[in-house]
Design a protein around this motif. Structure first.
Motif, mmCIF file in Angstrom:
data_model
loop_
_atom_site.group_PDB
_atom_site.id
_atom_site.type_symbol
_atom_site.label_atom_id
_atom_site.label_comp_id
_atom_site.label_asym_id
_atom_site.label_seq_id
_atom_site.Cartn_x
_atom_site.Cartn_y
_atom_site.Cartn_z
ATOM 1 N N LEU A 42 0.817 -1.215 0.000
ATOM 2 C CA LEU A 42 0.000 0.000 0.000
ATOM 3 C C LEU A 42 0.850 1.264 0.000
ATOM 4 N N ALA A 43 1.960 1.248 0.712
ATOM 5 C CA ALA A 43 2.817 2.431 0.801
ATOM 6 C C ALA A 43 3.417 2.808 -0.546
ATOM 7 N N GLY A 44 3.531 1.873 -1.467
ATOM 8 C CA GLY A 44 4.127 2.140 -2.767
ATOM 9 C C GLY A 44 3.145 2.487 -3.863
ATOM 10 N N LEU A 45 1.871 2.611 -3.529
ATOM 11 C CA LEU A 45 0.862 2.942 -4.546
ATOM 12 C C LEU A 45 0.935 4.423 -4.903
ATOM 13 N N PRO A 46 0.439 4.785 -6.098
ATOM 14 C CA PRO A 46 0.410 6.208 -6.464
ATOM 15 C C PRO A 46 -0.373 7.022 -5.435
ATOM 16 N N ASP A 47 0.008 8.278 -5.283
ATOM 17 C CA ASP A 47 -0.653 9.137 -4.297
ATOM 18 C C ASP A 47 -2.153 9.260 -4.526
ATOM 19 N N ASP A 48 -2.579 9.151 -5.765
ATOM 20 C CA ASP A 48 -4.002 9.338 -6.062
ATOM 21 C C ASP A 48 -4.803 8.038 -6.029
ATOM 22 N N HIS A 49 -4.264 6.969 -5.412
ATOM 23 C CA HIS A 49 -5.019 5.722 -5.334
ATOM 24 C C HIS A 49 -6.240 5.910 -4.426
ATOM 25 N N LEU A 50 -7.178 5.013 -4.554
ATOM 26 C CA LEU A 50 -8.396 5.045 -3.741
ATOM 27 C C LEU A 50 -8.496 3.727 -2.990
ATOM 28 N N LEU A 51 -8.536 3.799 -1.691
ATOM 29 C CA LEU A 51 -8.656 2.628 -0.832
ATOM 30 C C LEU A 51 -10.101 2.553 -0.350
ATOM 31 N N VAL A 52 -10.772 1.442 -0.643
ATOM 32 C CA VAL A 52 -12.206 1.321 -0.385
ATOM 33 C C VAL A 52 -12.481 0.178 0.580
ATOM 34 N N ASP A 53 -13.109 0.499 1.695
ATOM 35 C CA ASP A 53 -13.452 -0.451 2.750
ATOM 36 C C ASP A 53 -14.900 -0.887 2.570
ATOM 37 N N ILE A 54 -15.114 -2.163 2.240
ATOM 38 C CA ILE A 54 -16.487 -2.650 2.057
ATOM 39 C C ILE A 54 -16.976 -3.461 3.261
ATOM 40 N N ARG A 55 -16.241 -3.405 4.372
ATOM 41 C CA ARG A 55 -16.676 -4.125 5.570
ATOM 42 C C ARG A 55 -17.923 -3.475 6.167
ATOM 43 N N PRO A 56 -18.749 -4.269 6.804
ATOM 44 C CA PRO A 56 -19.927 -3.709 7.474
ATOM 45 C C PRO A 56 -19.522 -2.773 8.618
ATOM 46 N N LEU A 57 -20.398 -1.862 8.942
ATOM 47 C CA LEU A 57 -20.150 -0.893 10.007
ATOM 48 C C LEU A 57 -19.740 -1.571 11.317
ATOM 49 N N HIS A 58 -20.390 -2.657 11.689
ATOM 50 C CA HIS A 58 -20.063 -3.287 12.979
ATOM 51 C C HIS A 58 -18.613 -3.766 13.010
ATOM 52 N N ASN A 59 -18.053 -4.198 11.880
ATOM 53 C CA ASN A 59 -16.637 -4.581 11.843
ATOM 54 C C ASN A 59 -15.734 -3.363 11.956
ATOM 55 N N ARG A 60 -16.108 -2.282 11.288
ATOM 56 C CA ARG A 60 -15.295 -1.063 11.353
ATOM 57 C C ARG A 60 -15.282 -0.476 12.757
ATOM 58 N N VAL A 61 -16.417 -0.544 13.447
ATOM 59 C CA VAL A 61 -16.494 -0.035 14.819
ATOM 60 C C VAL A 61 -15.663 -0.916 15.755
ATOM 61 N N ALA A 62 -15.780 -2.218 15.617
ATOM 62 C CA ALA A 62 -15.099 -3.143 16.526
ATOM 63 C C ALA A 62 -13.590 -3.195 16.308
ATOM 64 N N GLU A 63 -13.153 -3.119 15.049
ATOM 65 C CA GLU A 63 -11.735 -3.355 14.739
ATOM 66 C C GLU A 63 -10.965 -2.113 14.303
ATOM 67 N N GLY A 64 -11.677 -1.074 13.942
ATOM 68 C CA GLY A 64 -11.028 0.133 13.456
ATOM 69 C C GLY A 64 -11.024 0.200 11.937
ATOM 70 N N GLU A 65 -10.387 1.248 11.440
ATOM 71 C CA GLU A 65 -10.358 1.506 10.002
ATOM 72 C C GLU A 65 -8.941 1.865 9.573
ATOM 73 N N ILE A 66 -8.656 1.646 8.314
ATOM 74 C CA ILE A 66 -7.374 2.054 7.745
ATOM 75 C C ILE A 66 -7.464 3.552 7.444
ATOM 76 N N PRO A 67 -6.519 4.341 7.951
ATOM 77 C CA PRO A 67 -6.561 5.779 7.672
ATOM 78 C C PRO A 67 -6.588 6.060 6.162
ATOM 79 N N GLY A 68 -7.475 6.941 5.778
ATOM 80 C CA GLY A 68 -7.595 7.322 4.375
ATOM 81 C C GLY A 68 -8.531 6.460 3.555
ATOM 82 N N ALA A 69 -8.982 5.348 4.104
ATOM 83 C CA ALA A 69 -9.907 4.476 3.373
ATOM 84 C C ALA A 69 -11.302 5.086 3.361
ATOM 85 N N VAL A 70 -12.008 4.866 2.266
ATOM 86 C CA VAL A 70 -13.371 5.343 2.119
ATOM 87 C C VAL A 70 -14.312 4.153 2.282
#
Length: 130
Positions: free
Chosen positions: A23-51
């Motif tokens: 991930l660190a080597g991707l172009p600056d304009d890449h888009l990181l997309v989180d499709i996990r359900p809300l309950h997983n994001r609340v329980a485990e956290g999120e990757i900074p910058g992910a949509v």
């Protein structure tokens, strides 16, 4: 091999999957997309910058020519989708390629492998794009 395993293998054969370390080597304009359900994001956290984008609307929000698309990307943007463990995201990335994002791919091992790699996580609960 089950039918779903065959579908998954065929989807992954089309993708240039990335590892959490990549991930660190991707172009600056890449888009990181989180499709996990809300309950997983609340329980485990999120990757900074992910949509977070609900899986049910993913293709509509990321169709580069669609009227319901979200802003901030083009058909040439590298889009990296992730789920919990990297299975659903492989199928989602395949579908995004079908709607016009040829550089769509997914994160090997999903969020859980990212977390196991000790990479940064922020508190979860960001409202998903619907």
């Amino acid at each position: 091999m089950s039918a779903v395993d065959d579908v998954l293998d065929r989807a992954r054969a089309r993708l240039s999957r990335v590892s959490p370390a990549d991930l660190a080597g991707l172009p600056d304009d890449h888009l990181l997309v989180d499709i996990r359900p809300l309950h997983n994001r609340v329980a485990e956290g999120e990757i900074p910058g992910a949509v977070p984008v609900e899986r049910i609307v993913l293709e509509w929000r990321l169709d580069p020519g669609g009227t319901h698309r979200m802003p901030g990307f083009t058909a040439e943007t590298v889009v990296v989708v992730f789920c919990n463990e990297g299975y659903s995201s492989s199928l989602a990335a395949r579908d995004l390629q079908e709607v016009g994002l040829p550089k769509a791919t997914d994160l090997v091992g999903g969020f859980r492998e990212y977390l196991a790699a000790g990479l940064p996580v922020q508190p979860g609960g960001t409202q998903a794009v619907t």
